[in-house]
Design a protein around this motif. Structure first.
Motif, PDB file in Angstrom:
ATOM      1  N   ILE A  61       0.838  -1.202   0.000  1.00 52.73           N
ATOM      2  CA  ILE A  61       0.000   0.000   0.000  1.00 52.73           C
ATOM      3  C   ILE A  61       0.874   1.254   0.000  1.00 52.73           C
ATOM      4  N   LYS A  62       1.931   1.230   0.777  1.00 52.96           N
ATOM      5  CA  LYS A  62       2.846   2.379   0.823  1.00 52.96           C
ATOM      6  C   LYS A  62       3.479   2.604  -0.546  1.00 52.96           C
ATOM      7  N   ASN A  63       3.916   1.534  -1.202  1.00 53.39           N
ATOM      8  CA  ASN A  63       4.508   1.654  -2.534  1.00 53.39           C
ATOM      9  C   ASN A  63       3.490   2.160  -3.556  1.00 53.39           C
ATOM     10  N   ASP A  64       2.251   1.704  -3.464  1.00 56.27           N
ATOM     11  CA  ASP A  64       1.197   2.178  -4.362  1.00 56.27           C
ATOM     12  C   ASP A  64       0.949   3.676  -4.181  1.00 56.27           C
ATOM     13  N   ILE A  65       0.944   4.113  -2.937  1.00 52.94           N
ATOM     14  CA  ILE A  65       0.732   5.541  -2.665  1.00 52.94           C
ATOM     15  C   ILE A  65       1.889   6.361  -3.212  1.00 52.94           C
ATOM     16  N   ILE A  66       3.107   5.900  -3.033  1.00 53.64           N
ATOM     17  CA  ILE A  66       4.279   6.608  -3.552  1.00 53.64           C
ATOM     18  C   ILE A  66       4.207   6.695  -5.073  1.00 53.64           C
ATOM     19  N   VAL A  69       3.212   9.837 -10.117  1.00 57.50           N
ATOM     20  CA  VAL A  69       2.463  10.020 -11.370  1.00 57.50           C
ATOM     21  C   VAL A  69       1.715  11.348 -11.357  1.00 57.50           C
ATOM     22  N   LEU A  70       1.086  11.705 -10.248  1.00 54.87           N
ATOM     23  CA  LEU A  70       0.366  12.981 -10.158  1.00 54.87           C
ATOM     24  C   LEU A  70       1.307  14.177 -10.286  1.00 54.87           C
ATOM     25  N   VAL A  71       2.485  14.095  -9.683  1.00 57.20           N
ATOM     26  CA  VAL A  71       3.453  15.192  -9.776  1.00 57.20           C
ATOM     27  C   VAL A  71       3.931  15.354 -11.220  1.00 57.20           C
ATOM     28  N   ILE A  72       4.209  14.252 -11.895  1.00 57.77           N
ATOM     29  CA  ILE A  72       4.653  14.326 -13.301  1.00 57.77           C
ATOM     30  C   ILE A  72       3.541  14.906 -14.177  1.00 57.77           C
ATOM     31  N   ALA A  73       2.296  14.473 -13.967  1.00 55.91           N
ATOM     32  CA  ALA A  73       1.175  14.992 -14.752  1.00 55.91           C
ATOM     33  C   ALA A  73       0.965  16.479 -14.504  1.00 55.91           C
ATOM     34  N   ALA A  74       1.024  16.905 -13.240  1.00 58.73           N
ATOM     35  CA  ALA A  74       0.855  18.325 -12.914  1.00 58.73           C
ATOM     36  C   ALA A  74       1.982  19.153 -13.523  1.00 58.73           C
ATOM     37  N   GLY A  75       3.192  18.623 -13.500  1.00 58.80           N
ATOM     38  CA  GLY A  75       4.317  19.324 -14.115  1.00 58.80           C
ATOM     39  C   GLY A  75       4.148  19.476 -15.612  1.00 58.80           C
ATOM     40  N   GLY A  76       3.654  18.433 -16.259  1.00 50.36           N
ATOM     41  CA  GLY A  76       3.405  18.508 -17.702  1.00 50.36           C
ATOM     42  C   GLY A  76       2.360  19.542 -18.053  1.00 50.36           C
TER      43      GLY A  76
END
Length: 128
Positions: A7-12, A17-24
């Motif tokens: 679960i911790k790895n999934d959250i990370i 992915v969200l940070v990369i998408a927001a940056g794009g």
């Protein structure tokens, strides 16, 4: 591997992915260029060019007997299709466009409205 570690790895992974998408999305918005002209292409060929700086309403007629009609409106530097007699009317529901590279497409009528940054109608595409 334990469930907590999974679960911790999934959250990370989700956060990365969200940070990369927001940056794009941020980069796309930073480097957008305001358009200068709305170029009307019919069946792939440029038919008309309208400046976004002038409020305009133009009827685009296509088809053998000019039976297909789209009404292009330019207001406050933004272009949109007000009316179309195509069966699906997807082009009418499209957002207003004003940035270089944005398009509105009416597939049944083979009409594309594309925003360009400057008047490139007389520019050469290739130098040999």
């Amino acid at each position: 591997m334990s469930n907590k570690k999974k679960i911790k790895n999934d959250i990370i992974l989700a956060v990365i992915v969200l940070v990369i998408a927001a940056g794009g999305i941020l980069l796309l918005n930073i480097f957008r260029t305001e358009g200068a002209f709305a170029v009307v292409k019919i069946d792939g060929a440029e038919a008309e060019r309208y400046p976004l700086s002038v409020n305009t309403e133009a009827v685009i007629e296509t088809g053998d007997n000019k039976e297909f009609k789209n009404t292009l409106v330019i207001e406050d530097g933004k272009a949109f299709i007000r009316d179309a007699n195509c069966p699906d009317k997807i082009c009418e529901g499209h957002n207003k466009i004003s940035y270089k590279g944005e398009t509105i497409v009416c597939l049944p009528h083979k009409v594309v409205i594309e925003i360009v940054a400057e008047d490139t109608a007389d520019d050469l595409d290739v130098v040999v």
